[in-house]
Motif scaffolding. Structure first.
Motif, short mmCIF file in Angstrom:
data_model
loop_
_atom_site.label_atom_id
_atom_site.label_comp_id
_atom_site.label_asym_id
_atom_site.label_seq_id
_atom_site.Cartn_x
_atom_site.Cartn_y
_atom_site.Cartn_z
N GLU A 40 0.83 -1.21 0.00
CA GLU A 40 0.00 0.00 0.00
C GLU A 40 0.87 1.26 0.00
O GLU A 40 0.52 2.25 -0.63
N ARG A 41 2.00 1.20 0.69
CA ARG A 41 2.92 2.34 0.67
C ARG A 41 3.50 2.53 -0.73
O ARG A 41 3.59 3.65 -1.23
N ILE A 42 3.86 1.43 -1.37
CA ILE A 42 4.40 1.50 -2.73
C ILE A 42 3.34 2.05 -3.68
O ILE A 42 3.62 2.91 -4.52
N GLU A 43 2.10 1.59 -3.54
CA GLU A 43 1.01 2.07 -4.39
C GLU A 43 0.79 3.57 -4.20
O GLU A 43 0.60 4.31 -5.16
N ALA A 44 0.85 4.02 -2.96
CA ALA A 44 0.64 5.44 -2.68
C ALA A 44 1.75 6.29 -3.29
O ALA A 44 1.51 7.44 -3.69
N SER A 45 2.95 5.72 -3.41
CA SER A 45 4.06 6.49 -3.97
C SER A 45 3.97 6.62 -5.49
O SER A 45 4.55 7.53 -6.07
#
Length: 126
Positions: A40-45
């Motif tokens: 989810e952190r990767i997706e948000a970036s």
């Protein structure tokens, strides 16, 4: 909407005693939560539009690689965050008491501030 339950089979887990099997299930669950949070952190970036965020399989695989290399940051509890501020406050108090170190109140306050600072610093590092 899909449920949060996943049916995961681990080869060789059927030979484990019940306590070991429960420990394995808990470990797999924690790792899965860590991988999902990292994905989810990767997706948000990389998310650029106003649309809904969408975690893809490649993001899950990338998060798994990050996790296997040990780069997923563990969750920091509120207790640990709040206790990390105390050494700075204790250092400031030691400075105040240090100005009056010749008096009994100053020397006791200085010693107490230093000890509190050291112990909370060490407690925050665990």
């Amino acid at each position: 909407m899909a449920s949060d339950d996943l049916d995961i089979q681990v080869a060789g887990s059927s030979s484990l005693v019940p306590d070991a099997r429960q420990a394995l299930e808990a470990c797999v669950q924690r790792y899965g939560e860590d991988v999902l949070r990292e994905a989810e952190r990767i997706e948000a970036s990389v998310h650029l539009g106003p649309g809904a965020p969408m975690v893809t399989s490649s993001m899950i695989q990338e998060a798994d690689l990050v996790g296997r290399r040990g780069h997923i940051q563990p969750r920091v509890s509120k207790w640990k965050t709040s206790i990390s501020v105390v050494p700075y406050i204790a250092a400031a108090m030691a400075g105040v008491f240090g100005e009056n170190i010749g008096t009994p109140t100053g020397s006791i306050g200085f010693t107490a501030s230093v000890l509190i600072g050291i112990f909370t610093f060490l407690a925050g590092r665990r």
